[in-house]
Design a protein around this motif. Structure first.
Motif, short mmCIF file in Angstrom:
data_model
loop_
_atom_site.label_atom_id
_atom_site.label_comp_id
_atom_site.label_asym_id
_atom_site.label_seq_id
_atom_site.Cartn_x
_atom_site.Cartn_y
_atom_site.Cartn_z
N ALA A 113 0.86 -1.18 0.00
CA ALA A 113 0.00 0.00 0.00
C ALA A 113 0.90 1.23 0.00
N VAL A 114 0.32 2.37 -0.29
CA VAL A 114 1.11 3.59 -0.48
C VAL A 114 0.50 4.75 0.27
N THR A 115 1.35 5.52 0.93
CA THR A 115 0.96 6.81 1.50
C THR A 115 1.76 7.89 0.79
N TYR A 116 1.07 8.93 0.34
CA TYR A 116 1.78 10.10 -0.18
C TYR A 116 1.73 11.18 0.90
N LEU A 117 2.90 11.50 1.44
CA LEU A 117 2.99 12.49 2.50
C LEU A 117 2.99 13.90 1.93
N PRO A 118 2.45 14.87 2.66
CA PRO A 118 2.40 16.24 2.15
C PRO A 118 3.76 16.91 2.07
N VAL A 119 4.70 16.46 2.90
CA VAL A 119 6.06 17.00 2.90
C VAL A 119 7.03 15.88 3.24
N GLU A 120 8.30 16.10 2.97
CA GLU A 120 9.34 15.17 3.37
C GLU A 120 9.84 15.61 4.74
N ASN A 121 9.46 14.84 5.77
CA ASN A 121 9.81 15.17 7.15
C ASN A 121 10.14 13.86 7.87
N LYS A 122 11.39 13.71 8.28
CA LYS A 122 11.84 12.45 8.88
C LYS A 122 11.15 12.14 10.21
N ASN A 123 10.52 13.14 10.81
CA ASN A 123 9.80 12.89 12.07
C ASN A 123 8.48 12.17 11.85
N ILE A 124 8.01 12.13 10.60
CA ILE A 124 6.83 11.34 10.28
C ILE A 124 7.31 9.91 10.13
N ARG A 125 7.13 9.12 11.18
CA ARG A 125 7.74 7.80 11.25
C ARG A 125 6.81 6.87 12.01
N LEU A 126 6.06 6.09 11.28
CA LEU A 126 5.06 5.23 11.91
C LEU A 126 5.70 4.14 12.76
N PHE A 127 6.74 3.50 12.21
CA PHE A 127 7.47 2.46 12.95
C PHE A 127 8.94 2.85 13.04
N GLY A 128 9.56 2.60 14.20
CA GLY A 128 10.99 2.77 14.37
C GLY A 128 11.69 1.43 14.32
N GLY A 129 13.03 1.46 14.35
CA GLY A 129 13.79 0.23 14.39
C GLY A 129 14.53 -0.08 13.10
N GLY A 130 14.45 0.80 12.15
CA GLY A 130 15.14 0.61 10.87
C GLY A 130 15.01 1.86 10.03
N ASN A 131 15.86 1.97 9.03
CA ASN A 131 15.84 3.20 8.22
C ASN A 131 15.20 2.99 6.85
N GLN A 132 14.40 1.93 6.72
CA GLN A 132 13.72 1.68 5.45
C GLN A 132 12.73 2.81 5.13
N GLU A 133 12.36 2.89 3.86
CA GLU A 133 11.39 3.88 3.38
C GLU A 133 11.77 5.30 3.83
N ASN A 134 13.04 5.63 3.60
CA ASN A 134 13.54 6.97 3.95
C ASN A 134 13.25 7.31 5.41
N GLU A 135 13.30 6.27 6.25
CA GLU A 135 13.12 6.37 7.70
C GLU A 135 11.68 6.65 8.13
#
Length: 377
Positions: free
Chosen positions: A210-232
């Protein structure tokens, strides 16, 4: 391409899950079996798989005119919706509430509650479209971000997104949308939405992407932690197989969209004319709707026996959004549209798609007529 469904199954629940494009999934599976390497690894084999994921991300940016790094892959539509709503919490930490349509998938309301948002539900009526005057009033008195799906999961009604976009932007707010039923089914004006979601299983790409298109590129938008996949933004090994399927099926659906929708509109017209002659009421019949969706109220009380009767004949329909179809509860969206609980409990959804044939349609109409007459007696 042909469907893998046998002639014994007449499938009319495409809005829940589109049957997979067998050749595409088999081709992608063959590639995955040979190149199973973890895309997060450091070897050239892993990097090659990561490159395939980035190729799909680039493809989606080309199709939608969005920015590559703002497309985030996850596993399900529900997860995609949660990430979308989490972005609101990160971008607006003091935001207390939002404005939302009455037609959202249950995961959207759950995500809002999960991230601490109260929400005002927009008014509607039997048209199945939101009340634009109510939206305008809310935005004027207390501007808030707006969440409104583009096409209804149950009714198939296409919301007036261009007007919604204009009203929202006049108020300086964000406009988010669930595009699960619209993506690759109708032309989508992606630029009207600040953020949106869609899923591969709704278009025939199978489960898992599935895909989410975020309104901005912001690394604090992070649903799951523990890895740097999907641009973190979403830790966890990407499902490279499902992501590859998503792109290839999207290409097929996009290229055949006009031809497919012409066929589906013919099916819809034939089904609805015949069902109306049996006493069925077509919900939001005169509204702008998806050409593949018919939501109707049966003229009988014994809906469960009706559904079982169709299934015995190999015909599959549903009672609405798949997230609640097993519960057999009255559709909340229908209740908000002004239908009674009795009417809502007699509602079923018929949704067709790429592999639907005239033989399927004729079987559906004939068996429905036979069952309604039998159950009336």
């Amino acid at each position: 391409m042909k469907s893998h469904l046998t002639n014994d199954i007449k499938y009319f629940d495409y809005n829940a899950t589109h049957p997979p494009y067998q050749e595409i999934l088999e081709s992608c599976l063959s590639d995955y079996i040979e190149n199973f390497y973890n895309p997060s690894g450091i070897t050239r084999y892993s990097l090659k798989n990561q490159g395939k994921i980035e190729q799909t991300r680039k493809y989606l940016s080309q199709v939608t005119k969005g920015k590559e790094k703002q497309f985030i892959f996850s596993s399900t539509g529900t997860e995609a919706n949660f990430l979308l709503i989490q972005s609101l919490r990160v971008l607006y930490p003091d935001l207390d509430s939002v404005i939302v349509s009455p037609f959202e998938h249950s995961s959207m309301y759950s995500a809002l509650e999960n991230f601490g948002f109260e929400f005002t539900i927009l008014q509607t009526n039997k048209s199945g479209t939101i009340n634009l005057n109510h939206l305008s009033e809310l935005l004027k008195n207390n501007p808030k971000p707006v969440i409104c799906l583009y096409a209804g999961n149950e009714t198939g009604v296409i919301q007036p997104a261009e007007t919604i976009h204009s009203l929202v932007k006049e108020s300086g707010q964000m406009f988010y949308s669930d595009l699960m039923q619209a993506f690759c089914k109708i032309p989508v004006p992606f630029h009207w939405f600040d953020g949106y979601t869609f899923s591969g299983h709704k278009i025939g790409a199978g489960m898992g992407a599935a895909v989410t298109y975020l309104p901005v590129e912001n690394k604090n938008i992070r649903l799951f932690g523990g890895g740097n996949q999907e641009n973190e933004h979403r830790a966890g090994t990407e499902n490279s197989f499902a992501i590859s399927c998503l792109q290839k099926v999207c290409e097929i659906q996009t290229n055949s969209l006009l031809e497919k929708n012409f066929k589906l509109k013919e099916f819809q017209t034939y089904i609805e004319e015949n069902l109306e002659s049996m006493g069925c009421e077509i919900i939001a019949k005169n509204e702008n709707r998806l050409p593949n969706t018919t939501f109707l109220i049966l003229p009988i009380q014994t809906v469960d026996f009706f559904l079982l009767g169709l299934e015995e004949k190999g015909i599959i329909v549903s009672t609405g959004s798949s997230c609640k179809s097993r519960a057999r509860e009255a559709s909340k969206s229908l209740l908000l549209m002004g239908y009674s609980e009795d009417e809502a409990l007699r509602a079923i959804r018929i949704s067709s798609g790429s592999f639907t044939s005239w033989d399927d349609v004729h079987s559906l109409v004939n068996q429905t007529k036979e069952l309604i007459q039998k159950l009336k007696n």
